[in-house]
Every structure is written in C-alpha cells, then in structure tokens.
Design a protein around this motif. Structure first.
Motif, PDB file in Angstrom:
ATOM      1  N   ASN A 284       0.830  -1.209   0.000  1.00 47.11           N
ATOM      2  CA  ASN A 284       0.000   0.000   0.000  1.00 47.11           C
ATOM      3  C   ASN A 284       0.870   1.268   0.000  1.00 47.11           C
ATOM      4  OD1 ASN A 284      -2.469  -1.557   0.090  1.00 47.11           O
ATOM      5  ND2 ASN A 284      -1.928  -2.011   2.218  1.00 47.11           N
ATOM      6  N   GLY A 285       0.407   2.332   0.658  1.00 43.94           N
ATOM      7  CA  GLY A 285       1.107   3.608   0.646  1.00 43.94           C
ATOM      8  C   GLY A 285       0.297   4.680  -0.056  1.00 43.94           C
ATOM      9  N   ASN A 286       0.048   5.800   0.632  1.00 42.32           N
ATOM     10  CA  ASN A 286      -0.673   6.902   0.019  1.00 42.32           C
ATOM     11  C   ASN A 286       0.143   7.537  -1.101  1.00 42.32           C
ATOM     12  OD1 ASN A 286      -2.677   6.520   1.957  1.00 42.32           O
ATOM     13  ND2 ASN A 286      -1.726   7.983   3.385  1.00 42.32           N
ATOM     14  N   PRO A 287      -0.528   8.207  -2.037  1.00 39.27           N
ATOM     15  CA  PRO A 287       0.204   8.807  -3.160  1.00 39.27           C
ATOM     16  C   PRO A 287       1.312   9.759  -2.735  1.00 39.27           C
ATOM     17  CG  PRO A 287      -2.144   8.803  -3.618  1.00 39.27           C
ATOM     18  CD  PRO A 287      -1.994   8.357  -2.194  1.00 39.27           C
ATOM     19  N   ASN A 288       1.090  10.511  -1.654  1.00 37.35           N
ATOM     20  CA  ASN A 288       2.097  11.473  -1.217  1.00 37.35           C
ATOM     21  C   ASN A 288       2.936  10.962  -0.051  1.00 37.35           C
ATOM     22  OD1 ASN A 288       0.059  11.486   0.653  1.00 37.35           O
ATOM     23  ND2 ASN A 288       0.014  13.712   0.930  1.00 37.35           N
ATOM     24  N   ALA A 289       2.872   9.676   0.236  1.00 41.61           N
ATOM     25  CA  ALA A 289       3.648   9.100   1.339  1.00 41.61           C
ATOM     26  C   ALA A 289       5.137   9.154   1.020  1.00 41.61           C
ATOM     27  CB  ALA A 289       3.215   7.661   1.596  1.00 41.61           C
ATOM     28  N   THR A 290       5.942   9.219   2.086  1.00 31.17           N
ATOM     29  CA  THR A 290       7.386   9.404   1.925  1.00 31.17           C
ATOM     30  C   THR A 290       8.171   8.151   2.300  1.00 31.17           C
ATOM     31  OG1 THR A 290       7.660  10.213   4.190  1.00 31.17           O
ATOM     32  CG2 THR A 290       7.136  11.852   2.482  1.00 31.17           C
ATOM     33  N   VAL A 292      10.571   7.932   4.518  1.00 30.74           N
ATOM     34  CA  VAL A 292      10.754   7.784   5.956  1.00 30.74           C
ATOM     35  C   VAL A 292       9.492   7.247   6.629  1.00 30.74           C
ATOM     36  CG1 VAL A 292      10.095  10.137   6.653  1.00 30.74           C
ATOM     37  CG2 VAL A 292      11.789   8.864   8.002  1.00 30.74           C
ATOM     38  N   GLN A 293       8.318   7.518   6.054  1.00 29.89           N
ATOM     39  CA  GLN A 293       7.094   6.930   6.586  1.00 29.89           C
ATOM     40  C   GLN A 293       7.087   5.421   6.353  1.00 29.89           C
ATOM     41  OE1 GLN A 293       4.253   9.500   4.489  1.00 29.89           O
ATOM     42  NE2 GLN A 293       3.618  10.355   6.474  1.00 29.89           N
ATOM     43  N   ALA A 294       7.555   4.998   5.194  1.00 30.81           N
ATOM     44  CA  ALA A 294       7.678   3.560   4.935  1.00 30.81           C
ATOM     45  C   ALA A 294       8.690   2.935   5.896  1.00 30.81           C
ATOM     46  CB  ALA A 294       8.096   3.321   3.494  1.00 30.81           C
ATOM     47  N   LEU A 295       9.784   3.657   6.144  1.00 31.22           N
ATOM     48  CA  LEU A 295      10.807   3.143   7.054  1.00 31.22           C
ATOM     49  C   LEU A 295      10.250   2.952   8.461  1.00 31.22           C
ATOM     50  CD1 LEU A 295      13.741   2.425   7.760  1.00 31.22           C
ATOM     51  CD2 LEU A 295      14.157   4.878   8.100  1.00 31.22           C
ATOM     52  N   ARG A 296       9.537   3.944   8.961  1.00 30.27           N
ATOM     53  CA  ARG A 296       8.971   3.810  10.313  1.00 30.27           C
ATOM     54  C   ARG A 296       7.978   2.644  10.375  1.00 30.27           C
ATOM     55  NH1 ARG A 296       7.802   9.728   9.773  1.00 30.27           N
ATOM     56  NH2 ARG A 296       9.708  10.832  10.354  1.00 30.27           N
ATOM     57  N   THR A 297       7.230   2.442   9.298  1.00 25.68           N
ATOM     58  CA  THR A 297       6.289   1.326   9.233  1.00 25.68           C
ATOM     59  C   THR A 297       7.035  -0.003   9.298  1.00 25.68           C
ATOM     60  OG1 THR A 297       4.764   2.651   7.893  1.00 25.68           O
ATOM     61  CG2 THR A 297       4.465   0.267   7.854  1.00 25.68           C
ATOM     62  N   VAL A 298       8.126  -0.107   8.556  1.00 21.06           N
ATOM     63  CA  VAL A 298       8.922  -1.334   8.529  1.00 21.06           C
ATOM     64  C   VAL A 298       9.596  -1.579   9.872  1.00 21.06           C
ATOM     65  CG1 VAL A 298      11.000  -2.395   7.546  1.00 21.06           C
ATOM     66  CG2 VAL A 298       9.285  -1.354   6.043  1.00 21.06           C
ATOM     67  N   LEU A 299      10.110  -0.522  10.488  1.00 17.20           N
ATOM     68  CA  LEU A 299      10.869  -0.693  11.729  1.00 17.20           C
ATOM     69  C   LEU A 299      10.028  -1.313  12.837  1.00 17.20           C
ATOM     70  CD1 LEU A 299      12.993   2.592  11.900  1.00 17.20           C
ATOM     71  CD2 LEU A 299      13.779   0.280  11.357  1.00 17.20           C
ATOM     72  N   GLU A 300       8.777  -0.902  12.947  1.00 15.25           N
ATOM     73  CA  GLU A 300       7.933  -1.472  13.997  1.00 15.25           C
ATOM     74  C   GLU A 300       7.854  -2.988  13.862  1.00 15.25           C
ATOM     75  OE1 GLU A 300       3.690  -0.428  16.035  1.00 15.25           O
ATOM     76  OE2 GLU A 300       3.662  -0.686  13.852  1.00 15.25           O
ATOM     77  N   PRO A 314       9.066  -4.986  -1.297  1.00 11.90           N
ATOM     78  CA  PRO A 314       7.921  -4.132  -1.629  1.00 11.90           C
ATOM     79  C   PRO A 314       6.879  -4.901  -2.422  1.00 11.90           C
ATOM     80  CG  PRO A 314       9.759  -3.655  -3.091  1.00 11.90           C
ATOM     81  CD  PRO A 314      10.262  -4.667  -2.093  1.00 11.90           C
ATOM     82  N   VAL A 315       5.612  -4.687  -2.100  1.00 10.94           N
ATOM     83  CA  VAL A 315       4.518  -5.345  -2.805  1.00 10.94           C
ATOM     84  C   VAL A 315       3.819  -4.361  -3.741  1.00 10.94           C
ATOM     85  CG1 VAL A 315       2.325  -6.584  -2.541  1.00 10.94           C
ATOM     86  CG2 VAL A 315       4.208  -7.001  -0.921  1.00 10.94           C
ATOM     87  N   SER A 316       3.530  -3.170  -3.250  1.00 10.36           N
ATOM     88  CA  SER A 316       2.846  -2.166  -4.064  1.00 10.36           C
ATOM     89  C   SER A 316       3.848  -1.323  -4.855  1.00 10.36           C
ATOM     90  CB  SER A 316       2.013  -1.240  -3.171  1.00 10.36           C
ATOM     91  OG  SER A 316       2.873  -0.464  -2.341  1.00 10.36           O
ATOM     92  N   GLU A 317       3.340  -0.638  -5.881  1.00 10.81           N
ATOM     93  CA  GLU A 317       4.193   0.249  -6.672  1.00 10.81           C
ATOM     94  C   GLU A 317       4.738   1.394  -5.823  1.00 10.81           C
ATOM     95  OE1 GLU A 317       2.434   1.677 -10.230  1.00 10.81           O
ATOM     96  OE2 GLU A 317       1.951  -0.319 -11.016  1.00 10.81           O
ATOM     97  N   LYS A 318       3.901   1.912  -4.928  1.00  8.57           N
ATOM     98  CA  LYS A 318       4.354   2.997  -4.069  1.00  8.57           C
ATOM     99  C   LYS A 318       5.476   2.545  -3.151  1.00  8.57           C
ATOM    100  CE  LYS A 318       4.425   7.082  -2.295  1.00  8.57           C
ATOM    101  NZ  LYS A 318       4.860   8.260  -3.070  1.00  8.57           N
ATOM    102  N   ALA A 319       5.330   1.373  -2.557  1.00  5.13           N
ATOM    103  CA  ALA A 319       6.382   0.847  -1.697  1.00  5.13           C
ATOM    104  C   ALA A 319       7.675   0.647  -2.479  1.00  5.13           C
ATOM    105  CB  ALA A 319       5.933  -0.463  -1.054  1.00  5.13           C
TER     106      ALA A 319
END
Length: 327
Positions: A284-290, A292-300, A314-319
């Motif tokens: 997933n991932g919003n169109p304007n997601a960054t 570092v937001q993906a990184l924080r998601t992964v770190l948890e 990565p599964v989605s194009e945004k990721a």
C-alpha cells in the motif's frame, strides 16, 4: 504536542547532523534557531577547541559560544582525572587544542615516551602520523594508561567518510595489544555531563550515527532522535540491535516539530508491513507518502522479529518507489 515541546533541551551531534565538514546541512540552522529550545553541541571530534567549534557554529548562523560545546577531548581530560594523579605527565596524540586542554587541567604535556608519561590521550587530528602514533605505542608498552577521546572509525566530510580517530587508535592497539578506555560517545557520561551543563531534566539526544549518538543517548536513559542526513541509513536501522534503536526517526532535524507519534516507529503514510518467513513485506502507501514513513512502518515490524529480516520486499508500486533508494 510536538516532539520538541516534550523536551527542554537538545543535545546535538555535529558531523552528519548539523554540518558536513563545516558546511551546514540543509535546514539545520533555521530549525535550531527557531525551535525555542536551548542546545548544547556534543561532538566526538576532538580536533578543535570548544571556542573554535563555537566560532564555526556562529559562521554558519547559529547562536553559540564555547560553553554550548562539549567535545570528546574535554571528556577525555575529565576521564584522565580518574586514572592519574594531578600534575602527572601526559603524552597527547592529537591537536594542539587537545594539548591546551590537558595543560589547562594542570597536567604536564610531553611529546616523547622517554619522558615516562603516566597516560597517553589520543584524539583526532588530520596531522597525526607515524611519529606520534609510535611515541604513544612506546609509552603504552612502558605502562602508561591509554585513553581515547572516541572510537569513531570514520568521520563525515563533504567528500564522504574520512578516516576517524577510531581507525588511528586501531593502529596503536594493533601494535601494542592494549585497548584504550574511551571517553566520548557512546559512553553515557558525556551525555549526562552535557545535560548537567545546560541544566536539562528532559533532554533529547539528536544524532546521525547509531553506534555512538543513539547508543550513548540510550545508555544515558535519554530519548533519542535519529536523522538520516549522516552515517547510519535505512538498512542499518532495520538491522539495529536493541541498544542502537532510536525512539524517533526523521529525514531531517525539522521533523522534530512533528508530533511524537508521527516520528516514532509505527504504521503511517498508508503503508502496511508484515512478516513473511524471514522477510518483511511492505504494501500500500498513500500517493504522497514518503520514504521515511515507509521506514517507520517497517521498523515497527522488523524490530519485533527475533532476527533482522533477510529482505525488505515491496509489494505495491508505491512501496517499490520509496524503498528503491534505501541503503
């Protein structure tokens, strides 16, 4: 409430956090000047006197004087007092400013092992060479106490990572088999001393290197904020052990103006992450997601695993688009 508002002072690393080789990192000066918190600059670089560091900070637009700076050379001199007698002879491998600190503390500075120094203090200086290292090695073999200002193997510069004090210490250690006591980060004492100097009860430690800035802040039981502008990047964060994990992560210092929940590890930006065997899948991932937001998601997710993940998939194009640049 922003992360800044939850703390009463910033304990700021310099190289890779505020500047690179003396050149200000984009946005750092404006943020520090406008954040409303007092700051003390805690640096493992022992090559400059606090007064000179303050002058360089002023030159890039920061309001600072010598009392706002704590160097690992200062910490090494303080540590020496626990190992040698007042007025003892000390051989210094490093900059003239380091020798001045040692001399001002009441010790007798010598340059030769023939003077039978009680201690060898080693700190970074670009002029250190074979002759100084050899005198230090000879003094250590004669029984001198070995104190290093810090053990950083590399030093961020505008041209990339240069040889740091830890690499020069390794040469002496290899020749003598003697391991130094380190005064600087990641030892917690340097952070405790910095907080005391600024009168802080709720400091936030800010740095770019996990094994010094973040490990030291954690060891001192202080909150830590990691910026991605220097040495430690995404993959090192993902593989970090417990002692090296920051409380908060940002692309730059400016992200400290966000809420604490926005900059701590956790799902955000519309991204999701889950464990698949030894891997972590990011979707997933919003169109304007960054990134570092993906990184924080992964770190948890990654930090909940017994071992670091084998791959981040990565599964989605945004990721895929944001993870592609991780290093």
């Amino acid at each position: 409430m922003s992360l800044i508002e939850q703390h009463d002072a910033l304990l700021l690393d310099l190289d890779g956090t505020v500047w690179e080789g003396g050149r200000a990192i984009e946005g750092a000066v404006d943020f520090i000047n406008s954040c409303g918190l007092p700051s003390i600059y805690v640096t493992n670089n022992a090559s400059r006197a606090p007064e000179n560091v303050a002058e360089k900070l002023a030159a890039i637009g920061l309001k600072a004087n010598a009392s706002d700076v704590l160097t690992s050379a200062q910490a090494a001199v303080t540590l020496a007092g626990e190992h040698i007698e007042p007025g003892a002879k000390v051989l210094v491998i490093g900059a003239d400013s380091f020798r001045d600190l040692v001399r001002n503390a009441g010790y007798t500075v010598v340059s030769s092992a023939d003077d039978q120094p009680a201690a060898v203090l080693q700190g970074f200086d670009p002029e250190v060479g074979w002759a100084q290292l050899t005198e230090g090695a000879l003094a250590l073999r004669q029984g001198a106490v070995y104190i290093a200002s810090n053990l950083d193997s590399s030093l961020p510069t505008e041209r990339g990572l240069a040889v740091g004090n830890g690499s020069l210490v390794a040469a002496v250690q290899s020749a003598t088999g003697i391991e130094p006591v380190s005064a600087g980060k990641p030892e917690p004492a340097m952070f405790v001393q910095a907080a005391h100097l600024i009168g802080s009860q709720r400091p936030l430690v800010v740095g770019d290197r996990l094994n010094t800035d973040i490990a030291g802040g954690n060891a001192a039981a202080m909150n830590t904020f990691h910026v991605l502008t220097g040495v430690s990047h995404e993959m090192e964060l993902i593989e970090a052990d417990t002692e090296h994990r920051p409380n908060f992560i940002g692309e730059s210092l400016a992200e400290m103006a966000r809420g604490a929940n926005e900059v701590r590890p956790g799902a955000q930006g519309g991204f999701t992450a889950r464990v698949d065997g030894k891997d972590v899948l990011v979707d997933n991932g919003n169109p304007n997601a960054t990134s570092v937001q993906a990184l924080r998601t992964v770190l948890e997710v990654a930090w909940s695993m017994p071992q670091p993940p084998r791959y981040i998939q990565p599964v989605s194009e945004k990721a895929e688009s944001v993870i592609r640049g991780w290093r």
